[in-house]
Design a protein around this motif. Sequence first.
Motif, PDB file in Angstrom:
ATOM      1  N   ARG A  39      38.428   0.920 -55.457  1.00  0.00           N
ATOM      2  CA  ARG A  39      39.003  -0.342 -55.003  1.00  0.00           C
ATOM      3  C   ARG A  39      40.495  -0.208 -54.721  1.00  0.00           C
ATOM      4  O   ARG A  39      41.067  -0.990 -53.954  1.00  0.00           O
ATOM      5  N   GLU A  40      41.152   0.795 -55.351  1.00  0.00           N
ATOM      6  CA  GLU A  40      42.586   0.995 -55.112  1.00  0.00           C
ATOM      7  C   GLU A  40      42.874   1.430 -53.676  1.00  0.00           C
ATOM      8  O   GLU A  40      44.027   1.377 -53.235  1.00  0.00           O
ATOM      9  N   HIS A  41      41.834   1.833 -52.952  1.00  0.00           N
ATOM     10  CA  HIS A  41      42.049   2.294 -51.583  1.00  0.00           C
ATOM     11  C   HIS A  41      42.022   1.133 -50.577  1.00  0.00           C
ATOM     12  O   HIS A  41      42.197   1.352 -49.380  1.00  0.00           O
ATOM     13  N   ARG A  42      41.841  -0.076 -51.063  1.00  0.00           N
ATOM     14  CA  ARG A  42      41.758  -1.230 -50.166  1.00  0.00           C
ATOM     15  C   ARG A  42      43.017  -1.423 -49.324  1.00  0.00           C
ATOM     16  O   ARG A  42      42.908  -1.663 -48.113  1.00  0.00           O
ATOM     17  N   PRO A  43      44.247  -1.354 -49.895  1.00  0.00           N
ATOM     18  CA  PRO A  43      45.441  -1.579 -49.065  1.00  0.00           C
ATOM     19  C   PRO A  43      45.533  -0.628 -47.876  1.00  0.00           C
ATOM     20  O   PRO A  43      45.801  -1.068 -46.745  1.00  0.00           O
ATOM     21  N   PHE A  44      45.305   0.662 -48.121  1.00  0.00           N
ATOM     22  CA  PHE A  44      45.380   1.601 -47.005  1.00  0.00           C
ATOM     23  C   PHE A  44      44.284   1.329 -45.984  1.00  0.00           C
ATOM     24  O   PHE A  44      44.522   1.389 -44.776  1.00  0.00           O
ATOM     25  N   THR A  45      43.081   1.040 -46.451  1.00  0.00           N
ATOM     26  CA  THR A  45      41.970   0.765 -45.536  1.00  0.00           C
ATOM     27  C   THR A  45      42.270  -0.437 -44.665  1.00  0.00           C
ATOM     28  O   THR A  45      42.010  -0.422 -43.447  1.00  0.00           O
ATOM     29  N   MET A  46      42.820  -1.485 -45.263  1.00  0.00           N
ATOM     30  CA  MET A  46      43.143  -2.688 -44.494  1.00  0.00           C
ATOM     31  C   MET A  46      44.245  -2.407 -43.478  1.00  0.00           C
ATOM     32  O   MET A  46      44.205  -2.901 -42.346  1.00  0.00           O
ATOM     33  N   TRP A  47      45.242  -1.608 -43.870  1.00  0.00           N
ATOM     34  CA  TRP A  47      46.306  -1.258 -42.920  1.00  0.00           C
ATOM     35  C   TRP A  47      45.763  -0.428 -41.770  1.00  0.00           C
ATOM     36  O   TRP A  47      46.029  -0.713 -40.604  1.00  0.00           O
ATOM     37  N   ALA A  48      44.978   0.603 -42.088  1.00  0.00           N
ATOM     38  CA  ALA A  48      44.431   1.463 -41.045  1.00  0.00           C
ATOM     39  C   ALA A  48      43.528   0.678 -40.103  1.00  0.00           C
ATOM     40  O   ALA A  48      43.591   0.843 -38.875  1.00  0.00           O
ATOM     41  N   GLY A  49      42.693  -0.190 -40.663  1.00  0.00           N
ATOM     42  CA  GLY A  49      41.830  -1.014 -39.830  1.00  0.00           C
ATOM     43  C   GLY A  49      42.612  -2.001 -38.984  1.00  0.00           C
ATOM     44  O   GLY A  49      42.300  -2.224 -37.801  1.00  0.00           O
ATOM     45  N   GLY A  50      43.656  -2.587 -39.578  1.00  0.00           N
ATOM     46  CA  GLY A  50      44.490  -3.527 -38.831  1.00  0.00           C
ATOM     47  C   GLY A  50      45.241  -2.863 -37.701  1.00  0.00           C
ATOM     48  O   GLY A  50      45.348  -3.408 -36.593  1.00  0.00           O
ATOM     49  N   VAL A  51      45.757  -1.660 -37.957  1.00  0.00           N
ATOM     50  CA  VAL A  51      46.475  -0.917 -36.916  1.00  0.00           C
ATOM     51  C   VAL A  51      45.523  -0.541 -35.778  1.00  0.00           C
ATOM     52  O   VAL A  51      45.875  -0.631 -34.597  1.00  0.00           O
ATOM     53  N   LEU A  52      44.301  -0.126 -36.127  1.00  0.00           N
ATOM     54  CA  LEU A  52      43.320   0.213 -35.091  1.00  0.00           C
ATOM     55  C   LEU A  52      42.996  -1.007 -34.239  1.00  0.00           C
ATOM     56  O   LEU A  52      42.954  -0.919 -32.998  1.00  0.00           O
ATOM     57  N   ALA A  53      42.760  -2.148 -34.887  1.00  0.00           N
ATOM     58  CA  ALA A  53      42.457  -3.370 -34.130  1.00  0.00           C
ATOM     59  C   ALA A  53      43.618  -3.755 -33.225  1.00  0.00           C
ATOM     60  O   ALA A  53      43.420  -4.139 -32.057  1.00  0.00           O
ATOM     61  N   ALA A  54      44.848  -3.638 -33.749  1.00  0.00           N
ATOM     62  CA  ALA A  54      46.027  -3.990 -32.950  1.00  0.00           C
ATOM     63  C   ALA A  54      46.193  -3.028 -31.780  1.00  0.00           C
ATOM     64  O   ALA A  54      46.511  -3.448 -30.652  1.00  0.00           O
ATOM     65  N   ASP A  55      45.971  -1.733 -32.018  1.00  0.00           N
ATOM     66  CA  ASP A  55      46.111  -0.747 -30.950  1.00  0.00           C
ATOM     67  C   ASP A  55      45.082  -0.971 -29.845  1.00  0.00           C
ATOM     68  O   ASP A  55      45.396  -0.856 -28.652  1.00  0.00           O
ATOM     69  N   LEU A  56      43.849  -1.276 -30.236  1.00  0.00           N
ATOM     70  CA  LEU A  56      42.813  -1.526 -29.234  1.00  0.00           C
ATOM     71  C   LEU A  56      43.111  -2.810 -28.456  1.00  0.00           C
ATOM     72  O   LEU A  56      42.866  -2.887 -27.237  1.00  0.00           O
ATOM     73  N   ALA A  57      43.644  -3.818 -29.151  1.00  0.00           N
ATOM     74  CA  ALA A  57      44.016  -5.059 -28.470  1.00  0.00           C
ATOM     75  C   ALA A  57      45.144  -4.813 -27.474  1.00  0.00           C
ATOM     76  O   ALA A  57      45.139  -5.339 -26.344  1.00  0.00           O
TER      77      ALA A  57
END
Length: 224
Positions: free
Chosen positions: A27-45
């Motif tokens: 569960r400690e990996h949630r912050p990085f996962t959310m950042w990586a996913g958010g950056v991917l979504a922003a880059d694709l947008a």
Amino acid sequence: MSRAAALAYLLQAITVALAVALWSRRREHRPFTMWAGGVLAADLARRAIMLSCPWIALPGPHTGLHRAIFHVDQALFFTDSAGLAAIALVVFTGRRPWVPLAVGGVTWAALTIGYPWPFRGQLLGSVYALAYAAAVVTSIVAMVVWTRRRERPRIEHAAVSLSTLIVLTLFAGPFAPPCPAPFETWSVAELTFAMLWAAMALLHAAALWGGFGFEPAGRPARPR
């Protein structure tokens, strides 16, 4: 789209998939996962905006609806730098991420109000460089604070540290002082981000299948 950019997107998607799998185990990996996913979504947008609105690459100034779309693209651009500072605070110090995110939001608002004067051209590029510099400095300071705790490094620490070091190379390319030129030399950044996500994918694969960065057996992860 350049080959480097396409490769970066592919490696980014692989990293996010691996990070989600790792999150299910840590569960400690949630912050990085959310950042990586958010950056991917922003880059694709942003890529979708560039493809549907090719005029956005023109010098401008943009007006009306074009200006609104330009500022949306600008806000998406800030998810990377503000997000890196935010997850560094969460992972290394246990603090909440709201301050860097708020600073990023205020900076974007100031750029929006101050467009096209004074925030355009060289000055706008310098602000982008300062945003990334602030993110790197915040991350490094958070690392220094964490080292005083003498804790065992985990996958989250390695991921954020590696992200910071690779982002730092942007200051030898598009953000190089004294005159940052992200609008003219962003192709160099695409190579940097391809290297970043390749390293992230390998790191996550090592964690999932090699046990890298996990707590020793019998020792529970320290809650944050």
